[in-house]
Design a protein around this motif. Structure first.
Motif, PDB file in Angstrom:
ATOM      1  N   VAL A  27      82.663  36.402 -46.678  1.00 56.98           N
ATOM      2  CA  VAL A  27      82.603  37.720 -46.054  1.00 56.98           C
ATOM      3  C   VAL A  27      83.990  38.353 -46.174  1.00 56.98           C
ATOM      4  O   VAL A  27      84.986  37.730 -45.806  1.00 56.98           O
ATOM      5  CB  VAL A  27      82.213  37.592 -44.557  1.00 56.98           C
ATOM      6  CG1 VAL A  27      82.166  38.967 -43.900  1.00 56.98           C
ATOM      7  CG2 VAL A  27      80.884  36.875 -44.410  1.00 56.98           C
ATOM      8  N   HIS A  28      84.033  39.580 -46.686  1.00 58.06           N
ATOM      9  CA  HIS A  28      85.314  40.273 -46.842  1.00 58.06           C
ATOM     10  C   HIS A  28      85.518  41.191 -45.636  1.00 58.06           C
ATOM     11  O   HIS A  28      84.779  42.146 -45.453  1.00 58.06           O
ATOM     12  CB  HIS A  28      85.267  41.089 -48.147  1.00 58.06           C
ATOM     13  CG  HIS A  28      86.449  41.976 -48.350  1.00 58.06           C
ATOM     14  ND1 HIS A  28      86.413  43.117 -49.116  1.00 58.06           N
ATOM     15  CD2 HIS A  28      87.720  41.914 -47.889  1.00 58.06           C
ATOM     16  CE1 HIS A  28      87.592  43.707 -49.127  1.00 58.06           C
ATOM     17  NE2 HIS A  28      88.397  42.996 -48.385  1.00 58.06           N
ATOM     18  N   ILE A  29      86.513  40.869 -44.812  1.00 57.26           N
ATOM     19  CA  ILE A  29      86.805  41.735 -43.659  1.00 57.26           C
ATOM     20  C   ILE A  29      88.132  42.432 -43.911  1.00 57.26           C
ATOM     21  O   ILE A  29      89.198  41.808 -43.878  1.00 57.26           O
ATOM     22  CB  ILE A  29      86.856  40.927 -42.341  1.00 57.26           C
ATOM     23  CG1 ILE A  29      85.470  40.318 -42.058  1.00 57.26           C
ATOM     24  CG2 ILE A  29      87.291  41.830 -41.185  1.00 57.26           C
ATOM     25  CD1 ILE A  29      85.368  39.563 -40.737  1.00 57.26           C
ATOM     26  N   SER A  30      88.056  43.733 -44.180  1.00 59.60           N
ATOM     27  CA  SER A  30      89.265  44.542 -44.386  1.00 59.60           C
ATOM     28  C   SER A  30      89.421  45.465 -43.190  1.00 59.60           C
ATOM     29  O   SER A  30      88.579  46.350 -42.974  1.00 59.60           O
ATOM     30  CB  SER A  30      89.124  45.357 -45.676  1.00 59.60           C
ATOM     31  OG  SER A  30      89.934  46.515 -45.624  1.00 59.60           O
ATOM     32  N   THR A  31      90.483  45.266 -42.421  1.00 60.35           N
ATOM     33  CA  THR A  31      90.666  46.130 -41.243  1.00 60.35           C
ATOM     34  C   THR A  31      90.901  47.572 -41.689  1.00 60.35           C
ATOM     35  O   THR A  31      90.450  48.502 -41.037  1.00 60.35           O
ATOM     36  CB  THR A  31      91.821  45.628 -40.350  1.00 60.35           C
ATOM     37  OG1 THR A  31      92.882  45.147 -41.172  1.00 60.35           O
ATOM     38  CG2 THR A  31      91.363  44.560 -39.405  1.00 60.35           C
ATOM     39  N   GLY A  32      91.578  47.766 -42.829  1.00 59.66           N
ATOM     40  CA  GLY A  32      91.797  49.123 -43.328  1.00 59.66           C
ATOM     41  C   GLY A  32      90.464  49.824 -43.610  1.00 59.66           C
ATOM     42  O   GLY A  32      90.247  50.961 -43.190  1.00 59.66           O
ATOM     43  N   ASP A  33      89.543  49.128 -44.300  1.00 59.62           N
ATOM     44  CA  ASP A  33      88.231  49.727 -44.609  1.00 59.62           C
ATOM     45  C   ASP A  33      87.454  50.011 -43.324  1.00 59.62           C
ATOM     46  O   ASP A  33      86.817  51.055 -43.188  1.00 59.62           O
ATOM     47  CB  ASP A  33      87.390  48.783 -45.495  1.00 59.62           C
ATOM     48  CG  ASP A  33      87.912  48.731 -46.929  1.00 59.62           C
ATOM     49  OD1 ASP A  33      88.789  49.554 -47.273  1.00 59.62           O
ATOM     50  OD2 ASP A  33      87.458  47.856 -47.695  1.00 59.62           O
ATOM     51  N   LEU A  34      87.490  49.055 -42.387  1.00 64.21           N
ATOM     52  CA  LEU A  34      86.746  49.246 -41.127  1.00 64.21           C
ATOM     53  C   LEU A  34      87.295  50.450 -40.359  1.00 64.21           C
ATOM     54  O   LEU A  34      86.539  51.245 -39.808  1.00 64.21           O
ATOM     55  CB  LEU A  34      86.837  47.985 -40.245  1.00 64.21           C
ATOM     56  CG  LEU A  34      86.101  46.750 -40.788  1.00 64.21           C
ATOM     57  CD1 LEU A  34      86.458  45.511 -39.961  1.00 64.21           C
ATOM     58  CD2 LEU A  34      84.589  46.968 -40.754  1.00 64.21           C
ATOM     59  N   LEU A  35      88.631  50.570 -40.359  1.00 62.82           N
ATOM     60  CA  LEU A  35      89.243  51.701 -39.640  1.00 62.82           C
ATOM     61  C   LEU A  35      88.917  53.023 -40.320  1.00 62.82           C
ATOM     62  O   LEU A  35      88.603  54.013 -39.658  1.00 62.82           O
ATOM     63  CB  LEU A  35      90.764  51.512 -39.552  1.00 62.82           C
ATOM     64  CG  LEU A  35      91.239  50.390 -38.622  1.00 62.82           C
ATOM     65  CD1 LEU A  35      92.728  50.120 -38.829  1.00 62.82           C
ATOM     66  CD2 LEU A  35      90.978  50.744 -37.159  1.00 62.82           C
TER      67      LEU A  35
END
Ligand code: AP5
Length: 214
Positions: A27-35
Motif C-alpha cells: 500500500v502506497h501512503i503518500s501524505t502529500g497526495d492525501l493532503l
C-alpha cells in the motif's frame, strides 16, 4: 514489509513508491497526495493544511498523525512516502506500528543534491485529474502537456514555484534531515543514490528491498 521513503522534495520518492508498491503489492501512503486531495475536496483538514503547503512549510504533526491513523491498514505492508518528516512523527509511527504488532523494516534515504532537486521540481508536471506525475525532460507525456492516462491538460504544482521550492528545501534540512541520523542509529537506514535515471534508481531500489526480504 513496512518501508519509509525519506529524502528531499523532488528526490523521486513518489515516482519510485508507485512502481514498487505495484510490483510488490504494497500500500502506497503518500501524505502529500492525501493532503492535496483533502485541499481539492475542501475538507476541514484540507482547509487547515492549504496555507502551510502553499508556503512550503510542514503541516502540524497532530494533523498528519491523525491522518495516518485513519489510513493505516491493520496488517501493514506499507510504503510511507513523505512521512515521517519530523522526529515527533517518527515516534508516533513507531507507537502506531507497535500497537498493531508491526515494525519498520527499512528506511530508504533518497540521496540527491540540491541542484538536481531544483531541476526535477521545476520540470515536474502533474495531472490535476488522476495525479499522474511527469517531467518535461526526464519523463515527458506522449503528447505535449497532456496526461497519457486520462487526456487532461497537465499543470505545475503551486509549491513547485522557485521561491516555495527554496523554502521547502530549508524546511527539509531543518526538520526532516535529522531523521537520517535517527534511523541510522536504529540500524534500518539504507542510502540510495537517487541521482541516476528513473530506471536505474528503480533497479537499485528493487535489489535493496529484495535483499532485505530474503
Ligand atoms: P509532498 O508531496 O510529500 O512533497 P515532497 O516531499 O516535497 O515530495 P515531492 O512530491 O515534491 O517529491 P518526490 O520525492 O515524491 O519526487 P517525484 O517522484 O514527484 O509534500 C507536499 C507538502 O505537503 C509539504 O511541503 C508539506 O506542506 C505537506 N506535507 C506532506 N507530508 C507531510 C508530513 N509528513 N508532515 C507535514 N507536512 C507534510 O519526482 C519529482 C520530479 O522528478 C518528477 O517530475 C519526476 O518525473 C522526476 N523524477 C523522478 N525521479 C527521477 C529521476 N531518477 N531522474 C530524473 N527525473 C526524475
Amino acid at each position: 514489509m513496512n518501508l519509509v521513503f525519506l529524502g528531499p522534495p523532488g528526490a523521486g520518492k513518489g515516482t519510485q513508491a508507485k512502481k514498487l508498491a505495484q510490483e510488490l503489492g504494497l500500500v502506497h501512503i503518500s501524505t502529500g497526495d492525501l493532503l492535496r486531495s483533502a485541499v481539492k475536496n475542501q475538507t476541514p483538514l484540507g482547509r487547515k493544511a492549504k496555507e502551510y503547503m502553499d508556503r512550503g512549510e510542514l503541516v502540524p504533526d497532530e494533523l498528519i498523525i491523525a491522518l495516518i491513523e485513519e489510513v493505516m491498514p491493520e496488517g501493514g505492508g506499507v510504503i510511507f512516502d513523505g512521512f515521517p518528516r519530523t522526529i515527533a512523527q517518527a515516534e508516533a509511527l513507531e507507537r502506531m506500528l507497535e500497537r498493531k504488532g508491526l515494525h519498520l523494516d527499512m528506511v530508504i534515504f533518497f540521496d540527491v543534491d540540491d541542484d538536481v532537486v531544483v531541476e526535477r521540481l521545476s520540470g515536474r508536471r502533474v495531472c490535476p485529474n488522476c495525479g499522474a506525475v511527469y517531467h518535461i525532460k526526464y519523463n515527458p507525456p506522449k503528447e505535449d502537456e497532456i496526461c497519457d492516462r486520462c487526456g487532461t491538460r497537465l499543470i505545475q504544482r503551486e509549491d513547485d514555484r522557485e521561491e516555495v521550492v527554496r523554502n521547502r528545501l530549508a524546511v527539509y534540512r531543518e526538520q526532516t534531515a535529522p531523521l537520517i541520523e535517527y534511523y541510522e542509529r536504529k540500524g534500518i537506514l539504507i542510502k540510495l543514490d537517487a541521482s541516476k535515471d528513473i530506471g536505474e534508481v528503480y533497479s537499485e531500489l528493487l535489489r535493496l528491498v529484495n535483499e532485505e526480504r530474503n
